[in-house]
Design a protein around this motif. Sequence first.
Motif, short mmCIF file in Angstrom:
data_model
loop_
_atom_site.label_atom_id
_atom_site.label_comp_id
_atom_site.label_asym_id
_atom_site.label_seq_id
_atom_site.Cartn_x
_atom_site.Cartn_y
_atom_site.Cartn_z
N GLY A 127 -13.93 8.05 53.92
CA GLY A 127 -14.72 8.63 55.01
C GLY A 127 -13.96 8.72 56.31
N ASP A 128 -12.63 8.55 56.28
CA ASP A 128 -11.84 8.63 57.51
C ASP A 128 -11.91 10.03 58.12
OD1 ASP A 128 -11.07 6.05 57.08
OD2 ASP A 128 -8.94 6.47 56.76
N THR A 129 -11.98 10.08 59.45
CA THR A 129 -11.94 11.38 60.14
C THR A 129 -10.87 11.42 61.23
OG1 THR A 129 -13.79 10.66 61.54
CG2 THR A 129 -14.33 12.00 59.62
N ALA A 130 -10.07 10.35 61.33
CA ALA A 130 -8.95 10.33 62.28
C ALA A 130 -8.09 9.11 62.01
CB ALA A 130 -9.44 10.33 63.73
N VAL A 131 -6.88 9.13 62.58
CA VAL A 131 -6.04 7.93 62.70
C VAL A 131 -5.83 7.73 64.19
CG1 VAL A 131 -3.75 6.95 62.34
CG2 VAL A 131 -4.89 8.15 60.47
N ALA A 132 -6.05 6.51 64.68
CA ALA A 132 -5.94 6.22 66.11
C ALA A 132 -4.75 5.31 66.38
CB ALA A 132 -7.22 5.58 66.64
N VAL A 133 -4.07 5.56 67.49
CA VAL A 133 -2.96 4.71 67.95
C VAL A 133 -3.17 4.44 69.43
CG1 VAL A 133 -1.35 5.63 66.23
CG2 VAL A 133 -1.49 6.71 68.49
N ASN A 134 -2.55 3.38 69.93
CA ASN A 134 -2.64 3.10 71.35
C ASN A 134 -1.71 4.06 72.10
OD1 ASN A 134 -2.07 1.76 74.01
ND2 ASN A 134 -3.47 0.25 73.16
N PRO A 135 -2.22 4.73 73.12
CA PRO A 135 -1.39 5.71 73.83
C PRO A 135 -0.16 5.11 74.50
CG PRO A 135 -3.51 5.41 74.94
CD PRO A 135 -3.61 4.70 73.62
N GLU A 136 -0.16 3.77 74.68
CA GLU A 136 0.99 3.11 75.29
C GLU A 136 2.00 2.63 74.26
OE1 GLU A 136 1.36 3.11 78.57
OE2 GLU A 136 -0.55 4.20 78.63
N ASP A 137 1.71 2.81 72.97
CA ASP A 137 2.60 2.35 71.90
C ASP A 137 3.73 3.38 71.71
OD1 ASP A 137 3.84 1.52 69.54
OD2 ASP A 137 1.95 0.83 68.64
N PRO A 138 4.98 3.02 72.05
CA PRO A 138 6.08 3.99 71.98
C PRO A 138 6.36 4.48 70.56
CG PRO A 138 6.92 1.77 72.37
CD PRO A 138 5.44 1.70 72.51
N ARG A 139 5.95 3.74 69.53
CA ARG A 139 6.21 4.13 68.15
C ARG A 139 5.45 5.40 67.78
NH1 ARG A 139 4.32 -1.17 65.10
NH2 ARG A 139 2.73 -0.96 66.73
N TYR A 140 4.27 5.58 68.38
CA TYR A 140 3.40 6.66 67.94
C TYR A 140 3.02 7.66 69.04
CZ TYR A 140 2.68 3.23 64.19
OH TYR A 140 2.87 2.33 63.16
N ARG A 141 3.48 7.40 70.26
CA ARG A 141 3.04 8.22 71.40
C ARG A 141 3.23 9.71 71.14
NH1 ARG A 141 6.34 6.31 75.82
NH2 ARG A 141 5.05 4.43 75.76
N ASP A 142 4.37 10.08 70.52
CA ASP A 142 4.68 11.50 70.31
C ASP A 142 3.84 12.13 69.20
OD1 ASP A 142 6.54 11.28 72.31
OD2 ASP A 142 8.26 11.07 70.96
#
Length: 453
Positions: A127-142
């Motif tokens: 039932g996933d509708t997104a994947v969320a990351v912290n906007p300050e996390d440099p690993r995933y920001r882009d």
Amino acid sequence: ADGIARKEIGREEFVRRVWEWRGEYGGRIIDQLHRLGCTLDYRRERFTMDEGYAAAVAKVFVDLHAKGYIYRDHYMVNWDPGLGSAISDLEVEDREVVDSLVSIAYPLADGSGEIVVATVRPETMLGDTAVAVNPEDPRYRDLIGSTCILPLVGREIPIIGDDHVQPEFGTGALKVTPAHSLDDFEIGRRHGLETIGVIGEDGRMTAEAGERYAGLTPAECAEAVVADLEGLGALRGREDHTHVVPFSHRSGARVEPLVSLQWFCDMKALAEPAMAVVHDGRVKFTPAKWGDVYLRWLEEIRPWCVSRQLWWGHQLPVYYRDDEIHVGLEPPEGDGWERDPDVLDTWFSSALWPFVTLGWPERTPELERFYPTAVLSTARDIIFLWVARMVMMGMEYMGEPPFSDVYIHSVVQAPDGRRMSKSLGTSIDQSELIDANGADAVLKVPAGTQIYE
């Protein structure tokens, strides 16, 4: 005991049998109080299902709805599959369990790589509708603003930035399932995400989970999903993880967070006067630390789900006809109106106890003489369920708190460490103790008994 489900006999017969049971066993506590020598005015016994009391409960519901405090909404609730009903946060018992923390690779939609999420509930990924990351996390920001593919399902879902995500937990990437987690539900509302329910009110996977998984229990589905992910080459790790899981205090079933259409009471405005009377000393807790506990809960209070999908209790004074909704003490004129089958949370009526037992809404001599009372003696486990709600309702309808002192006494435990409770079957019938050992039996403490502060 009879092997009969309540739905087999219908609501009318079920309620008749409960009243019959009440007639046979309802006097037990009064008899025990008599035998213990409690000097009460037994002429004043009250029951929350008494006709007059029930009328007052309905009046309060209608009044709070008119004030805008009570409303109907699709919202995340604690669903008890054992009872087949929503339950409040305070009826949830947290238990420590060991589950598998599973790491799953979600391929990026542009084919440039993958993003790995970690979860203890792989069955809800359907039932996933997104994947969320912290906007300050440099690993995933882009990656914020791009999309990925939900394994096993093939649905393209967005990668979003949200401050709620903890970069240090798991991989730092969070699968978002708005239908099955309160935190995810709030993230979903902030970002306008779709809500897809893959676990039903019967505690089993729904058709939305897909043909392969529909009808399985969540535990069975979790194992099937992990096996399928491994076969797909999308499993990146699996390890034991100890965490706290909610269980129903009443049925013992594992609680499922589900989005459900229920009736709620907004508690913010009601909580403010209830905090003020503790801050200014009009209500004192002994020991004082429990006053701090009371205040912390009220400061963080959330809407109260007051509707229950049960048959015994105060039926909601709500009527429906097609898309029309009427809240009132009587159904409106005209054909086709049907009453909401749900009942109120039992603590809704209990919150009114200090003044409804004295004749409210009538300004009776008893109400003038005995409200407010002086001392409430109770245990810590119902500070939120009962104490706080009595103060809130007392301030709302009487303009002053129902008591000045709250004495929190010790909790007597059974030999296995659980609290003594009728519902848990761990309590003692003192009448049996008196029959076997004489009237003074309850005053004697057995040798070796441990007594704690």
